[in-house]
Motif scaffolding. Sequence first.
Motif: not given
Length: 308
Positions: A252-255, A257-258, A261, A277, A280-281
Motif C-alpha cells: 500500500k502507498k503509505n506502507d 512511503l514508510i 524513509k 523522519e 514522524r513515522y
Amino acid sequence: MNNTVAVLLATYNGEKYLKEQIDSILNQTYKDIKIYIGDDCSKDSTIDIIRTYKDLYPNKIIYYQNNTNMGFIKNFEKLLQSCSENYMAFSDQDDIWLPNKLEEQMKEIIKMEKKCNLPIMCHSDLIMIDEDKKILYKSFFKFKKYKINLKKDLGHILGPCGVMGNTMMINKALKEKILPFPKNINFHDHYIAIMCELFGKRITLSESFVLYRIHQNNTSNSKLNIKKKKNTTLPYLERNLDWLDNIKQDLKKNDLLIINKFQSYIQNPKNMYYYLELIRYNLIKRSIVYRCKLFFRFLYNVYWKINE
C-alpha cells in the motif's frame, strides 16, 4: 478444522536448559500439540535428550538432525516447512513457557480469524529471568521501553520492533506468506513481524506467557548485551532490509512511503533530516527520553564526529 498447534523448537548445544523447556511445552493446558524439534548439529548431549523425550512421547514429538550447521534462521525455516498444522508456535531451547501460553494465544487467533481471512500473528510480553530463574525484569516491553500500538504500527515494527520469536504464534495463512525466507535477513522473527504488519493482522498481548532466560549465549539479548554501556552510534545501521525491494509492488502507498524513509535513513544516516523522519513515522521508540538522547547522538555523528 484441525486446531493442532505445531510447536517449532530449534536446538543447538542446548543441554543445560532444554529439558525444562520441553517439560513446559508438554505441560501446557492446551493439549492438542505436536512438537517439531530441529537440531543444528549439537556437539553436546542435546540430541540424546531429544531422543529420550521421543521415546517417552512417540506420537507427540518429531525430530531431525541437520547434516551440517544451518544457523537458527534456516533451521526455523526448515521446521516451518516440515510441519502441516494450521497453527505454529516458535520456541527457543532455553526458556520456560507458562502453562496457559498456547491456550490464550489460540483463543485470540481463533477470535481474530472469525473477523477476517488474513495472515495472523499473536505475540506477547515476557518475564526476563537469569540462569537460576531469578526474575530480572517483570516486563520485557517496559525494560526495552516498547510502546507498540495494538492497531497497525509499521514504523515501530520496522524499527524497534518488540516482537520476540519465542512468544510468537502464527496461522497457516501467514506461514504461506512468509515462505521461503529471503536471503540475508537478520532475524526470522523480525522478518515475520514485518510481513504480518504489511499483509495481515498482529495481536499484541500485554500479559507475559514466557520466562525469557537471559544468559551469556542468547542469540539477541545476552546477559552482556542487556548490561552494555550506552554507545554513540546511530540505531539500525546493521539492518538488512534489501529483501523488501522484492515486494514493494504489492504494498500500500503509505506502507511503501514508510519503508522507503527507513531504507533511505539506513543508506545515508548522517543527516539530521532523517532524525525528524524517524520520529514522524515512529521508526524509533516512543519514549521522550530515548528520543532526546537520540537527538544528541545524531548531533555527535553528523557534526561533532566529523571534526574529531
